[in-house]
Design a protein around this motif. Sequence first.
Motif, mmCIF file in Angstrom:
data_model
loop_
_atom_site.group_PDB
_atom_site.id
_atom_site.type_symbol
_atom_site.label_atom_id
_atom_site.label_comp_id
_atom_site.label_asym_id
_atom_site.label_seq_id
_atom_site.Cartn_x
_atom_site.Cartn_y
_atom_site.Cartn_z
ATOM 1 N N SER A 53 0.957 -1.079 0.108
ATOM 2 C CA SER A 53 -0.037 0.102 0.015
ATOM 3 C C SER A 53 0.872 1.204 0.211
ATOM 4 O O SER A 53 1.891 1.294 0.696
ATOM 5 N N ARG A 54 0.388 2.159 -0.629
ATOM 6 C CA ARG A 54 1.193 3.418 -0.590
ATOM 7 C C ARG A 54 1.210 4.120 0.646
ATOM 8 O O ARG A 54 2.317 4.995 0.946
ATOM 9 N N ALA A 55 0.338 3.875 1.638
ATOM 10 C CA ALA A 55 0.458 4.394 2.910
ATOM 11 C C ALA A 55 1.629 3.765 3.685
ATOM 12 O O ALA A 55 2.007 4.229 4.674
ATOM 13 N N ALA A 56 2.282 2.624 3.114
ATOM 14 C CA ALA A 56 3.276 1.764 3.953
ATOM 15 C C ALA A 56 4.667 2.424 3.478
ATOM 16 O O ALA A 56 5.710 2.250 4.108
ATOM 17 N N ILE A 57 4.787 3.491 2.566
ATOM 18 C CA ILE A 57 5.975 4.048 2.288
ATOM 19 C C ILE A 57 6.065 5.577 2.722
ATOM 20 O O ILE A 57 5.006 6.419 2.789
ATOM 21 N N PHE A 58 7.317 5.940 3.356
ATOM 22 C CA PHE A 58 7.151 7.055 3.892
ATOM 23 C C PHE A 58 8.667 7.679 3.354
ATOM 24 O O PHE A 58 9.572 7.136 3.054
ATOM 25 N N ASP A 59 8.535 9.214 3.188
ATOM 26 C CA ASP A 59 9.470 9.946 2.499
ATOM 27 C C ASP A 59 10.398 10.523 3.478
ATOM 28 O O ASP A 59 9.714 11.225 4.643
ATOM 29 N N GLU A 60 11.711 10.323 3.457
ATOM 30 C CA GLU A 60 12.674 10.981 4.097
ATOM 31 C C GLU A 60 13.650 11.829 3.715
ATOM 32 O O GLU A 60 13.689 11.677 2.053
ATOM 33 N N GLU A 61 14.476 12.523 4.001
ATOM 34 C CA GLU A 61 15.516 13.212 3.415
ATOM 35 C C GLU A 61 16.515 12.364 2.485
ATOM 36 O O GLU A 61 16.656 12.943 1.210
ATOM 37 N N ASP A 62 16.859 11.092 2.748
ATOM 38 C CA ASP A 62 17.783 10.275 1.890
ATOM 39 C C ASP A 62 17.126 9.427 1.111
ATOM 40 O O ASP A 62 17.547 8.547 0.584
ATOM 41 N N GLY A 63 15.643 9.385 1.021
ATOM 42 C CA GLY A 63 14.981 8.326 0.147
ATOM 43 C C GLY A 63 13.595 8.192 0.804
ATOM 44 O O GLY A 63 13.065 8.646 1.669
ATOM 45 N N GLN A 64 13.134 6.972 0.354
ATOM 46 C CA GLN A 64 11.912 6.517 0.805
ATOM 47 C C GLN A 64 12.123 5.236 1.619
ATOM 48 O O GLN A 64 13.291 4.613 1.295
ATOM 49 N N VAL A 65 11.534 5.190 2.783
ATOM 50 C CA VAL A 65 11.649 3.749 3.776
ATOM 51 C C VAL A 65 10.392 3.072 4.173
ATOM 52 O O VAL A 65 9.226 3.926 3.921
ATOM 53 N N VAL A 66 10.707 2.044 4.620
ATOM 54 C CA VAL A 66 9.504 1.325 5.263
ATOM 55 C C VAL A 66 9.802 0.755 6.556
ATOM 56 O O VAL A 66 11.127 0.743 6.777
ATOM 57 N N PHE A 67 8.987 0.498 7.373
ATOM 58 C CA PHE A 67 9.120 -0.111 8.714
ATOM 59 C C PHE A 67 8.722 -1.602 8.688
ATOM 60 O O PHE A 67 7.548 -1.989 8.305
ATOM 61 N N VAL A 68 9.616 -2.347 8.989
ATOM 62 C CA VAL A 68 9.388 -3.982 8.898
ATOM 63 C C VAL A 68 9.178 -4.537 10.232
ATOM 64 O O VAL A 68 10.289 -4.124 11.206
ATOM 65 N N GLN A 69 8.271 -5.333 10.348
ATOM 66 C CA GLN A 69 8.059 -5.919 11.788
ATOM 67 C C GLN A 69 9.062 -7.338 12.057
ATOM 68 O O GLN A 69 8.931 -7.875 11.170
ATOM 69 N N SER A 70 9.731 -7.254 12.861
ATOM 70 C CA SER A 70 10.601 -8.522 13.237
ATOM 71 C C SER A 70 9.708 -9.470 13.856
ATOM 72 O O SER A 70 8.546 -8.979 14.428
#
Length: 466
Positions: free
Chosen positions: A411-428
Amino acid sequence: MSTSSSIPSPDPGGGAQPALPPRPVVVPPKPRPEKKRRTALWGTLIALALLAGGAAYYLNTQSQGKVSGGTPIITVSTVVVGMGDLQATVRVNGTVSAQNFASMLAPRIMGSRGNFNRGGAGNQGGGDFTLVLMHLAKAGSRVKTGDVAAEFDPQFQMQRLDDYKDSVVQLDNSIKKMVANLAAAKEAHDQTVRSSKADWDKAVLDLKTADIRSAIDAEKFKLAVEEYQAKYKQLVFESSLVEESQRAAIRSSELNRDQSKIELQRAELNVQRMVIKAPMNGIVVMQSIVRTGGEFGQIREGDQISAGQPFMSIVDPSSMVLNATVNQVDAERLRLGMRATLRLDAYPDIAMPGSLIGIGAMAKISAFRASWVGEIPIRLKIDKMDPRVIPDLTGSAEIVVNTEKNVPLVSRAAIFDEEDGQVVFVQSPDGTWTKKKVETGLPNFTAVAIRSGVQKGDVLALQRPM
């Protein structure tokens, strides 16, 4: 148990006794409402139990919501990375119409040389008849080539046809009469010429007796010869002129007769034009007109139609297209041949494949957008036709601009924009979160393809967990 009564008892001795005051009546006590008291007691106990349970749940939640260091746990919505195909589309709206159609026009009637009797409004002479629809094929019905689609009232055309037939017969008889008159006139003129020749010959013979005549008679004979000779030559010269005059009159009548024959052929064609036949196979679509009084509606039997006015269309149902418009920004992404899925507002269950077959070269201004925002007209062909599709239905289409197949989708909601690019948060597996940088691919309105950084089955956060 003793009882008492307020009624005085009679004296045994028969004497009168003073009246005693009434004694109070003992009223038995009412039974106590045991059932109501038990219900109220149970309600109180249940309320206390609920309060105690709520307090215990709150205390338990507060105690479990504490970890080492006293940081509370945050509840995070998640999504699982899946594999699939992703399409980027442009959505457009438009109206269904037929690419192949035939427009049926009211017949243009051919009139006479004086431009009269043409019919319809706006012609010189005003026209002396009207085009009234007597028969019409039903709107939405299917017709084949050669079927009668409409029929106009032929009354006036039949009258014209009879008039021209009579005119041709009359001119034929007139020409025959003129030919006979020419022969009689020629014979009469020839007789005059012969008589004049005889007079001239007689005068010549008389002149031969001049030797035995007096001088005066001889001069008279000479003058008579000259007179009869001149008269004879004049009549001979007039013979050709008389014949040419008669032939010219006959030729003029013949031309009028030929013109009447042409007008007769036109009248016959006009009668035939009162019947309109279908030029192709297709579905009948009626046009709309404004009747007397401002009534607006579809053309029907009994309506008066002007010459050359379109009143019906026959459309080929296998050539249906969707005429739509697209924003000038989105138009830059479109190319001829792109695939599309078309849907109709009247039939939400229909999904038809199609392709882009036309893109307009000039933008037009929309009444629903700012003046500086233009729209480009486009045309999409319906490749697989549904029998319920008819012209003038509104619909929409999703044109596939680009496609990526068998890629990780999130989902596009899982993509977050930061200064160095796009990131996601993965659950361990232990519930902790790890931030990872990803490379995104093709996006659409709800999802995006991931080229690197995650894999199928990863659980991603839909909001920042840290």
